[in-house]
Scaffold this active site. Structure first.
Site, PDB file in Angstrom:
ATOM      1  N   ASP A   1     -45.224 -39.866  17.708  1.00 23.61           N
ATOM      2  CA  ASP A   1     -46.057 -38.987  16.891  1.00 23.61           C
ATOM      3  C   ASP A   1     -45.873 -37.508  17.206  1.00 23.61           C
ATOM      4  OD1 ASP A   1     -47.329 -40.873  15.258  1.00 23.61           O
ATOM      5  OD2 ASP A   1     -48.466 -41.560  17.007  1.00 23.61           O
TER       6      ASP A   1
ATOM      7  N   ASP B   1     -40.689 -39.668  22.122  1.00 24.47           N
ATOM      8  CA  ASP B   1     -42.076 -39.876  21.713  1.00 24.47           C
ATOM      9  C   ASP B   1     -42.069 -40.111  20.195  1.00 24.47           C
ATOM     10  OD1 ASP B   1     -44.982 -39.559  21.568  1.00 24.47           O
ATOM     11  OD2 ASP B   1     -44.510 -37.601  20.678  1.00 24.47           O
TER      12      ASP B   1
ATOM     13  N   ASP C   1     -43.562 -34.005  22.056  1.00 27.84           N
ATOM     14  CA  ASP C   1     -44.271 -32.789  21.636  1.00 27.84           C
ATOM     15  C   ASP C   1     -45.535 -32.537  22.454  1.00 27.84           C
ATOM     16  OD1 ASP C   1     -45.597 -35.073  20.372  1.00 27.84           O
ATOM     17  OD2 ASP C   1     -46.837 -33.543  19.411  1.00 27.84           O
TER      18      ASP C   1
HETATM   19 MG   LIG Z   1     -46.547 -36.937  20.329  1.00 29.68          MG
END
Ligand SMILES: [Mg+2]
Length: 232
Positions: free
Chosen positions: A13, A11, A182
């Site tokens: 961000d 991922d 995240d």
């Molecule tokens: Mg993210």
């Protein structure tokens, strides 16, 4: 030693790129060019408006084009600002596309990965912005593929996003891939839902309030290495 995975799918961000830092920087730069002094209240309100719209986007309730402009129109309405949401959005996105802020430790982690892994970025976002940020951070060339929801026509956690990704990567063996992200609601729900082993990167040790269980949860990048070598 036998490798456990061939692909690592990161991922962007909150995992590799520091969205909060890039956002603060870009908001300040664009507000400045509009002669607006950005107060902490405005910044806070923008974050609330933006995350509500992104949640709607993940649910397929709003398009990315509408989201880009609507967040600034809502902010302008809330604070009585004389500005066009669309013009502000253009200024903001061009500043954002030049912001290469990275998460702590992410660059070192990427540099230390054994070279024989195939790497891709999987991200919900705007094509030009995400490419620009990866380029500004100097890490774009590390990835064989950058899979962006705008190109996929679907966003994580939708299985359509992962189907598109597998087609692009020309890879069917889901057990040879590892999702690292995240967000439980997009990365982990998406990976687990599609049958790809998934690592929740959770540096702040946020409690998992959802029913979705990652295969691994890590706080620190050293633990990714342990997963790859099979010791975690
Ligand atoms: Mg993210």
């Amino acid at each position: 030693m036998q490798r456990r995975f061939d692909w690592i799918l990161f991922d962007a961000d909150g995992t590799l790129l520091d969205y909060d830092a890039a956002e603060s920087h870009s908001l300040a730069v664009s507000a400045d060019s509009f002669g607006i002094s950005l107060s902490p209240e405005m910044h806070h309100a923008y974050r609330e408006i933006n995350s509500a719209l992104w949640r709607q986007f993940e649910l397929g309730q709003v398009s990315s084009e509408k989201l880009r402009v609507r967040r600034f129109n809502e902010l302008a309405a809330l604070f009585g600002l004389e500005m066009s949401g669309s013009d502000f959005s253009d200024a903001y996105l061009s500043a954002l596309a030049r912001s290469g802020h990275m998460m702590d430790g992410a660059r070192e982690m990427l540099d230390s990965l054994p070279r024989d892994y195939r790497l891709a970025v999987i991200t919900n976002g705007i094509r030009d912005v995400q490419y620009g940020r990866l380029r500004a951070a100097g890490i774009l060339e590390k990835f064989e593929y950058v899979i962006i929801s705008e190109d996929a026509g679907a966003a994580k956690p939708s299985p359509d996003f992962f189907k598109y990704m597998c087609r692009k990567l020309d890879e069917r063996r889901k057990d040879r891939m590892l999702v690292v992200g995240d967000s439980v609601s997009s990365d982990i729900a998406g990976g687990v839902g599609y049958g790809i082993p998934s690592v929740w990167f959770n540096p702040e040790s946020i409690p998992n309030k959802s029913d979705v269980q990652p295969d691994w949860e890590i706080r620190d990048w050293v633990d990714l290495e342990r997963i790859l070598t099979g010791t975690l």
